[in-house]
Design a protein around this motif. Structure first.
Motif, short mmCIF file in Angstrom:
data_model
loop_
_atom_site.label_atom_id
_atom_site.label_comp_id
_atom_site.label_asym_id
_atom_site.label_seq_id
_atom_site.Cartn_x
_atom_site.Cartn_y
_atom_site.Cartn_z
N UNK A 13 58.30 -32.28 -4.46
CA UNK A 13 59.33 -33.10 -5.10
C UNK A 13 60.19 -32.31 -6.04
N UNK A 14 59.66 -31.18 -6.58
CA UNK A 14 60.48 -30.33 -7.46
C UNK A 14 61.62 -29.72 -6.68
N UNK A 15 61.32 -29.27 -5.42
CA UNK A 15 62.36 -28.64 -4.62
C UNK A 15 63.43 -29.64 -4.23
N UNK A 16 63.04 -30.92 -3.98
CA UNK A 16 64.01 -31.93 -3.55
C UNK A 16 64.91 -32.35 -4.70
N UNK A 17 64.36 -32.40 -5.90
CA UNK A 17 65.11 -32.93 -7.04
C UNK A 17 65.79 -31.86 -7.86
N UNK A 108 41.34 -26.53 -6.41
CA UNK A 108 41.50 -27.45 -5.28
C UNK A 108 42.89 -28.07 -5.20
N UNK A 109 43.60 -28.07 -6.32
CA UNK A 109 44.90 -28.75 -6.34
C UNK A 109 46.08 -27.85 -6.61
N UNK A 110 46.15 -27.29 -7.82
CA UNK A 110 47.34 -26.55 -8.24
C UNK A 110 47.61 -25.35 -7.36
N UNK A 111 46.59 -24.52 -7.13
CA UNK A 111 46.82 -23.27 -6.39
C UNK A 111 47.13 -23.50 -4.92
N UNK A 112 46.85 -24.71 -4.40
CA UNK A 112 47.11 -24.99 -2.99
C UNK A 112 48.42 -25.72 -2.75
N UNK A 113 49.18 -25.97 -3.81
CA UNK A 113 50.47 -26.61 -3.63
C UNK A 113 51.45 -25.65 -2.98
N UNK A 114 52.49 -26.18 -2.32
CA UNK A 114 53.50 -25.31 -1.70
C UNK A 114 54.21 -24.46 -2.75
N UNK A 115 54.33 -23.19 -2.47
CA UNK A 115 55.03 -22.22 -3.33
C UNK A 115 54.39 -22.12 -4.71
N UNK A 116 53.07 -22.36 -4.81
CA UNK A 116 52.41 -22.31 -6.12
C UNK A 116 52.25 -20.88 -6.60
N UNK A 117 51.86 -19.96 -5.71
CA UNK A 117 51.65 -18.56 -6.09
C UNK A 117 52.55 -17.70 -5.20
N UNK A 118 53.78 -17.50 -5.66
CA UNK A 118 54.73 -16.66 -4.90
C UNK A 118 54.58 -15.19 -5.26
N UNK A 185 45.13 -12.54 -10.74
CA UNK A 185 46.45 -11.92 -10.54
C UNK A 185 47.57 -12.94 -10.33
N UNK A 186 47.24 -14.23 -10.35
CA UNK A 186 48.22 -15.27 -10.01
C UNK A 186 49.34 -15.35 -11.04
N UNK A 187 50.56 -15.53 -10.53
CA UNK A 187 51.70 -15.90 -11.36
C UNK A 187 52.10 -17.30 -10.91
N UNK A 188 51.47 -18.31 -11.46
CA UNK A 188 51.60 -19.67 -10.97
C UNK A 188 53.01 -20.19 -11.24
N UNK A 189 53.59 -20.92 -10.28
CA UNK A 189 54.97 -21.37 -10.37
C UNK A 189 55.10 -22.89 -10.40
N UNK A 190 53.99 -23.62 -10.43
CA UNK A 190 54.03 -25.09 -10.48
C UNK A 190 53.10 -25.56 -11.59
N UNK A 191 53.37 -26.80 -12.06
CA UNK A 191 52.55 -27.41 -13.11
C UNK A 191 52.31 -26.45 -14.28
N UNK A 192 53.41 -25.91 -14.79
CA UNK A 192 53.33 -24.84 -15.78
C UNK A 192 52.59 -25.27 -17.03
N UNK A 193 53.02 -26.37 -17.64
CA UNK A 193 52.46 -26.75 -18.94
C UNK A 193 51.00 -27.22 -18.83
N UNK A 281 51.22 -14.85 -17.48
CA UNK A 281 51.89 -14.71 -16.19
C UNK A 281 52.36 -16.03 -15.61
N UNK A 282 52.12 -17.15 -16.28
CA UNK A 282 52.56 -18.44 -15.76
C UNK A 282 54.09 -18.48 -15.75
N UNK A 283 54.66 -18.80 -14.61
CA UNK A 283 56.12 -18.87 -14.47
C UNK A 283 56.80 -17.52 -14.35
#
Length: 602
Positions: A13-17, A108-118, A185-193, A281-283
């Motif tokens: 929904x982030x990509x759509x909005x 189980x949730x955050x890291x498996x979202x689309x484009x979570x770890x680019x 090593x993740x640079x997570x790109x979703x659910x930052x806060x 490394x978040x964001x």
């Protein structure tokens, strides 16, 4: 992540909005949003401000949790009637359960979202750090198993919280170690806060567990009470204290708990450092020029004298440590053992300081460029080196004041005084050498491996076929012989076996000669500056390993010599040692990692 995988994933929904002001070609980038900065015209500016605000609020969350836990632990120490150890354990168990829930949700949730770890930070979570997490985590699990066994044996006078708390601790250690091994090593790109708050909650939990481990000395107090109980029984006064039965299993649990206790403090500190890098490394979006094309690997080349001197220091240190431990466990350590222990340090510390100073001078003479790229891992390494060194430096200054104020002319006191001064100087010089080396560009020599030829290779290749032909021809001769001569056949077979053994020994000798010539050639091929840096780094690695082993496994003369304890009082000096000693142990372990980085990049 390949382009095909990205195109197949369903956009979230982030990509759509996303607003139309986003730059082209950024369909997979999740820019951060924060309600305070929702009116910013630029997407990049809003992203930067939202990132700072998220870091601020998550940091405030961690600060409040740490202050609340510290208040509980301090109240337990100074007013153990109102706030007991069980109350502190209940609070920490709640924090561990909350951290566990967030880690499981992330896995189980955050890291498996689309484009979570680019992106992944190549500098974060090196193998030695993740290996330390697994090593110290395994020992911490064993420590909690011993604690559960010890409490189960004394269940009639122990609270059930003392069994529940280590059980939750085992689950927390296993889950956290799995998370750090796979996602450091993740640079997570979703659910930052939400991810920032979860990480900060886990960091605060680990800090409070470390603080409790530093201040809680329940097991030692129980051992002292049991010794007093034995004395009372000998005197004919029976009491009802909670004592360990005179069984082997109880003694094993008790001794194992004491032996493994320092590993738990190390585990908490290492986890805090790795979690902090993940939080930073978040964001974070890493461009292609940040990724190193050739990553230097650890190879034992270009070092001869460093391993020899370091191995000598380790062997002598182990002998000194064993002699000290035998004296300390058998009875009260005598004066000669303290003299031997401090003399070893007085010889070793100046050698380490001189090596670090020479290495720093060589760094100044080198023409290598400084690495000025943003690197949260390196920044944290510098902070941890400087912060952890304060433990040993602080204890050394307390010892200097106590000795100067009492009797500095005594032999043992003068040795302790020299040890304290040398330890301060060694910490400072080693920090300067490591930090300077970490900020240097790695030496990339792709052609160096080609120059290190393998002399003797063609000789072996030309010799072996001839020998094989001889063996095959002899076999053909044996098959053509008449069947009546069995004894001659056996003798010839024995000769054949001897010949084959001789050939295999020849092959082994030629292989050793080939490897030796290759090593000597690669050693002489290095410049004198690189050779010196590698020798110094390897020597300091081995020295820091032995200086980590000695206090970790029980050699604590700073508390057992009695000088500072009598000067400052038992409680004050106990608090100083319990604060400074774990930091000193962590400093030695962290220095090994930094020195290995300097060795690899030299």
């Amino acid at each position: 992540m390949s382009g095909n995988k990205v195109s197949r994933q369903k956009p979230c929904h982030h990509c759509k909005s996303r607003s139309a002001s986003a730059p082209p070609g950024t369909s997979t980038i999740h820019y951060e949003k924060f309600w305070l900065y929702r009116h910013c015209s630029s997407v990049q500016q809003r992203d930067r401000q939202a990132q700072k605000a998220g870091q601020l609020f998550s940091g405030l969350l961690a600060m409040n949790v740490v202050f609340l836990g510290s208040a509980f632990i301090s109240s337990m120490i100074f007013n153990h009637v109102s706030i007991t150890l069980a109350d502190v354990w209940i609070l920490l168990s709640i924090l561990k359960v909350l951290s566990l829930c967030w880690i499981i949700y992330y896995l189980l949730g955050t890291s498996r979202q689309p484009h979570a770890v680019l992106y992944q930070d190549s500098h974060a979570g090196p193998i030695w750090i993740r290996g330390s997490v697994l090593l110290f985590g395994s020992f911490s699990i064993l420590l909690n198993v011993f604690q559960i066994g010890y409490s189960a044996i004394l269940i009639q006078c122990k609270s059930r919280v003392e069994i529940v708390f280590p059980s939750i601790e085992i689950l927390f250690i296993c889950t956290q170690a799995f998370f750090l091994w796979h996602h450091s090593k993740d640079c997570i790109q979703v659910q930052h806060n939400f991810t920032r708050c979860g990480l900060m909650l886990t960091i605060a939990t680990n800090l409070l567990l470390w603080l409790l481990a530093v201040t809680n000395d329940t097991i030692h107090m129980e051992i002292e009470s049991q010794l007093r109980e034995v004395e009372r029984r000998f005197a004919g006064n029976e009491t009802t204290l909670c004592t360990c039965p005179n069984t082997t299993i109880c003694k094993v649990f008790q001794k194992g708990y004491i032996l493994l206790y320092p590993f738990n403090t190390e585990y908490c500190l290492v986890c805090c450092s790795v979690l902090y890098v993940v939080w930073k490394n978040i964001g974070r979006r890493i461009s292609h020029h940040h990724v190193p094309h050739i990553k230097p690997k650890f190879k034992l080349q270009g070092v001869v004298f460093g391993p020899l001197l370091g191995a000598t220091a380790v062997i002598i240190g182990i002998c000194v440590f064993m002699m000290y431990q035998i004296q300390a466990t058998g009875s009260a350590p005598n004066r000669q053992v303290f003299v031997m222990y401090y003399s070893y340090y007085i010889v070793l510390l100046p050698l380490m300081s001189v090596g670090a100073v020479i290495g720093t001078i060589i760094h100044a003479l080198e023409k290598k460029e400084l690495d000025t790229l943003k690197n949260p891992t390196r920044s944290l390494d510098v902070i941890l080196l400087m912060g952890a060194a304060l433990g040993q430096i602080g204890m050394s200054y307390f010892s200097i004041v106590a000795i100067v104020a009492t009797d500095p002319k005594d032999l043992l006191n003068s040795l302790i005084l020299s040890y304290s001064v040398l330890l301060i100087f060694q910490n400072i010089t080693q920090n300067v050498f490591i930090i300077d080396g970490l900020h240097r560009q790695p030496f990339v020599a792709a052609t160096e491996a080609r120059h290190t030829g393998h002399p003797g290779q063609h000789t072996v290749a030309s010799e072996l076929p001839g020998e094989e032909e001889t063996a095959t021809s002899s076999k053909q001769e044996h098959t053509e012989m008449p069947p009546g001569k069995e004894e001659e056949m056996k003798e010839e077979q024995n000769h054949e076996a001897c010949d084959q053994r001789r050939v295999s020994m020849l092959e082994l000798g030629q292989e050793i000669r080939k490897v030796s010539l290759s090593y000597i050639h690669s050693y002489s091929h290095l410049s004198w500056k690189r050779r010196a840096l590698r020798e110094i780094s390897f020597f300091l690695v081995l020295c820091n390993i032995i200086l980590w082993i000695m206090p970790t496994f029980g050699a604590h003369p700073v508390f057992e010599n009695g000088l500072e304890k009598s000067f400052y009082g038992y409680s004050t000096w106990f608090a100083i040692v319990n604060f400074g000693l774990p930091l000193g142990v962590f400093y030695r372990m962290h220095s090994v990692g930094g020195l290995l980085e300097v060795y690899v990049t030299a």
